[in-house]
Design an enzyme around this catalytic site. Structure first.
Site, mmCIF file in Angstrom:
data_model
loop_
_atom_site.group_PDB
_atom_site.id
_atom_site.type_symbol
_atom_site.label_atom_id
_atom_site.label_comp_id
_atom_site.label_asym_id
_atom_site.label_seq_id
_atom_site.Cartn_x
_atom_site.Cartn_y
_atom_site.Cartn_z
ATOM 1 N N SER A 1 63.113 77.233 6.404
ATOM 2 C CA SER A 1 64.227 76.655 5.662
ATOM 3 C C SER A 1 65.546 76.767 6.418
ATOM 4 C CB SER A 1 64.355 77.259 4.264
ATOM 5 O OG SER A 1 63.749 78.491 4.160
ATOM 6 N N HIS B 1 60.196 70.988 5.460
ATOM 7 C CA HIS B 1 60.800 71.965 4.561
ATOM 8 C C HIS B 1 60.573 71.571 3.106
ATOM 9 C CE1 HIS B 1 64.615 73.989 2.832
ATOM 10 N NE2 HIS B 1 63.566 74.764 2.706
ATOM 11 N N GLU C 1 62.362 67.944 3.146
ATOM 12 C CA GLU C 1 63.224 67.673 4.302
ATOM 13 C C GLU C 1 62.324 67.645 5.536
ATOM 14 O OE1 GLU C 1 67.685 69.512 3.482
ATOM 15 O OE2 GLU C 1 66.146 70.858 4.201
ATOM 16 N N ASN D 1 70.250 73.453 2.282
ATOM 17 C CA ASN D 1 70.668 74.853 2.323
ATOM 18 C C ASN D 1 71.967 75.041 3.092
ATOM 19 O OD1 ASN D 1 68.611 75.736 0.737
ATOM 20 N ND2 ASN D 1 67.286 76.406 2.420
#
Ligand code: 3HC
Length: 675
Positions: A408, A429, A441, A479
């Site tokens: 991540s 991800h 992702e 993130n």
């Protein structure tokens, strides 16, 4: 030769009107003009006794043409055309396959009879675009299926099967697959002389206030923040109270309010953004893809298990590898338990559960991945360990196999460099719980081959994910944007805000939870240095006292056995203690300041991501936040919202608190435009 999407053919005394407007037979101007002309032809010809309306290609009309919304209307408009069909003095039979959605179903409701193949789906999904069926659907549908079913269909927007529609009287006859036209023609033959012609608008319907009230209550939580569901309900209610013509006027007014409101604009933006996200700039859409028949997953923990389920559910075989037998058995057990829970809720049959489980091969050896076409590593976040695993995979995986990491945050290029085939490596991800969350992702490394990226993007669709391409940067898109929000939320605590206040502002904005509620759910201890004597932040202090979040019954909030949160006096003390030790004066924090420092900063970070080319387009960033973090879809994602909020206002707000403004955001603000 005419280039109209509508063609007609006289078969005996029946006129077959066929629409061919790929890909989904949207009711665009060309279709409407053609339908209108076909009606004129049928009206003028005494030899025609009935009309069959059918579509070529994959589907019956899937709705109004959404790309026309917000533009000047082109005649004939649907709201004139459908009444014209209904008022027609020869029976009109709609023959439905694929999906009859929105304006498509409304057109079918204007027809006098409806025939469908069992595989067809019928619905009014306008609410998902922040709208309501605005071509008579809210007035005709309840007159056919009743109040309760109409509420479900309009305010929730999920389609129903043709078999269900048949039970509810929405479909008059089911046709065998492949025999739709013949069945419609036979019905036309049967009804062509029947008078009066049955017209839905002439049916009566009784009020059912109790059902409406109960429906409102049951769904209050689900509809929170959205304008469209309430408007749909109000229209159905109007259908039960007003004469048809007045009901139509009411529907029109409500439709226009929604159409020109910001929520529908946001929801329509997301409809197209989601579809655009799958397109990769600079790669031909017909590039040859690598076949993926077998997938390997390394790690049978929560993440690995969830990832595995996506493939099993899509009918793709998976070999799952763990180091220890106990962990492997536990992981496989959780997968089975999850499937069985779905079966218990009636979402899967026992056969489907067994079929999925039958595709799973548990293993304790990486060597068993040698026949996999795609291998996804889902072990804990540690660069050295990941590099070691990829080094091993390099020796084991067959040539051409795609090697993916579920990291991540970590640098995918560095991981790729531990193999001799960086062109085959990328990031995948997934978001937790990986079998539920729709976002994926796909991280494109510096050397990732075009066909590898395209293969994984196409595969994502197969496993029902919404995939977005991200570049290699810390935290990728989602993130990375979470970080400034988290930093500011923590600073705000020190300055005088409470976790409750910050979370409330986010929930009122429409997020499913605020930053501290999210922290408690995910685990306050994630990434903690694990040294209870080293207390350098509020988070460290919480962890040192075992306040690791919901799993420990305490985090930023106190929790009861049912995990209901209450504000924690102890947390207030901890914050107070930190504040006084750092000589930070306590002040009143306004809700607006929370928005400026935790949401405007996200927009700023999103703009930097775009500047650096880490996302292909602003709408991709929006898709990430809608599908990965529950950003309210009626606000269209952070970048779309920036336009609604006003980029000059955002820049001004950021400057007030001393943030460095992304040049792209500054440029947008200068021109007073959105992304
Ligand atoms: N108008 C314009 N374009 C549409 C469209 C519509 N109603 N529905 C789909 N498209 C386009 C998509 O944007 C996509 O374009 P692209 O290839 O350039 O990306 C293409 O058609 C294919 O769509 P999908 O990728 O979604 O194809 P699927 O096969 O996966 O799904 C579908 C087909 C179930 C019909 C799905 O497209 C869908 O749900 N469409 C929207 C249906 C809808 O919302 N209808 C109501 C419209 S509003 C209305 O009718 C108002 C009225 O009440 C007045």
């Amino acid at each position: 030769m005419s280039d109209s999407p509508i063609s007609t053919e006289k078969r005996g005394d029946i006129l077959i009107v066929t629409s061919n407007n790929p890909p989904v037979n949207a009711l665009g101007a060309g279709v409407r003009v053609g339908l209108d002309a076909a009606l004129t032809q049928a009206s003028a010809d005494d030899g025609i006794k009935a009309v069959v309306l059918i579509c070529a290609g994959q589907t019956f009309f899937a709705g109004a043409d959404i790309t026309e919304f917000g533009k000047p209307p082109v005649e004939p408009i649907l709201t004139d055309l459908i009444p014209k069909i209904e008022a027609f003095d020869k029976p009109v039979i709609a023959a439905i396959h694929g999906t009859a959605l929105g304006g498509g179903l409304e057109t079918a409701l204007g027809a006098h009879y409806r025939v469908a193949v069992p595989s067809a789906k019928l619905g009014v999904p306008e609410v998902k675009l922040g709208l309501l069926p605005g071509a008579g659907g809210t007035q005709r549908l309840p007159r056919v299926v009743g109040v309760k079913a109409a509420l479900e269909m309009t305010a929730k927007g999920d389609p129903i099967s043709a078999t269900q529609a048949h039970k509810w009287g929405l479909v008059d006859e089911l046709a065998e697959e492949g025999a739709l036209l013949d069945t419609a023609l036979a019905l036309a033959e049967k009804v062509k002389a029947i008078r009066p012609i049955p017209r839905v608008s002439e049916r009566t319907i009784s009020p059912d206030d109790a059902a409406i009230e109960a429906f409102r209550k049951e769904n209050a939580r689900k509809f929170r923040g959205f304008d469209a569901p309430a408007a749909n309900i109000a229209c159905v209610e109007a259908a039960t109270r007003l004469p048809f013509a007045e009901g139509i006027d009411f529907e029109r007014t409500e439709f226009m309010k929604l159409m020109f409101g910001s929520q529908s604009a946001a929801q329509r933006h997301i409809f197209f953004a989601e579809r655009k996200a799958s397109k990769i700039d600079g790669i031909a859409s017909d590039i040859a893809l690598r076949p993926i028949a077998k997938v390997g997953v390394i790690g049978a923990g929560t993440m690995g298990g969830g990832i595995t389920m996506n493939f099993l559910s899509a009918g793709i075989a998976v070999t799952i590898v763990e180091q220890a037998e106990e962990a492997l058995n536990r992981g496989v057990g959780v997968i089975r338990k999850n499937y069985e829970a779905s079966a218990a809720k009636g979402r899967l049959t026992t056969e489907q559960v067994e079929k999925a489980m039958g595709l799973l091969t548990p293993s304790l050896s990486l060597d068993d991945l040698s026949d996999c076409d795609l291998i996804i590593e889902a072990i804990f976040e540690n660069m050295d360990v990941k590099k070691e695993v990829f080094g091993k995979l390099d020796a084991i995986a067959k040539p051409g196999a795609i090697l993916a990491s579920n990291t991540s945050y970590l640098n995918v290029d560095e991981i790729a460099a531990s193999t001799s085939r960086p062109q085959d490596v990328l990031g995948m991800h997934f978001f937790s719980p990986a079998n539920v969350m729709k976002l994926l992702e796909v991280v494109r490394g510096a050397n990732t081959a075009d066909d590898v990226l395209a293969t994984v993007m196409a595969l994502a669709k197969k496993i029902k994910k919404v995939a977005v391409v991200a570049g290699v940067c810390h935290g990728f898109i989602g993130n990375r944007m979470l970080m400034p929000r988290q930093v500011e939320a923590n600073k705000l605590l020190m300055e005088g805000a409470t976790p409750e206040q910050i979370d409330r502002v986010h929930v009122e904005f429409g997020m499913p939870m605020g930053p501290f509620q999210m922290s408690d759910l995910a685990g306050v201890d994630i990434g903690w240095h694990r040294d209870p004597t080293r207390i350098e932040s509020i988070r460290d202090a919480l962890c040192a006292e075992d306040r690791w979040g919901q799993k420990k019954g305490a985090g930023f909030y106190d929790y009861d056995e049912k995990r209901n949160p209450t504000p924690s006096p102890r947390v207030a003390e901890i914050i107070e203690d930190f504040r006084s030790r750092s000589n930070m004066p306590k002040r009143e924090i306004s809700d607006q300041e929370i928005i400026e420092r935790t949401l405007y900063t996200m927009v700023n970070e999103g703009a930097m991501i775009l500047e650096e080319g880490m996302a292909q387009r602003a709408s991709d960033v929006d898709v990430v936040w809608i599908y990965g973090y529950g950003w309210p879809v009626y606000r269209g994602g952070p970048m779309f919202w920036a336009g609604l909020e006003g980029t000059p206002k955002i820049v001004e707000g950021l400057k007030k608190h001393g943030f460095t403004i992304s040049p792209l955001l500054a440029e947008k603000a200068e021109k007073n435009e959105g992304f």
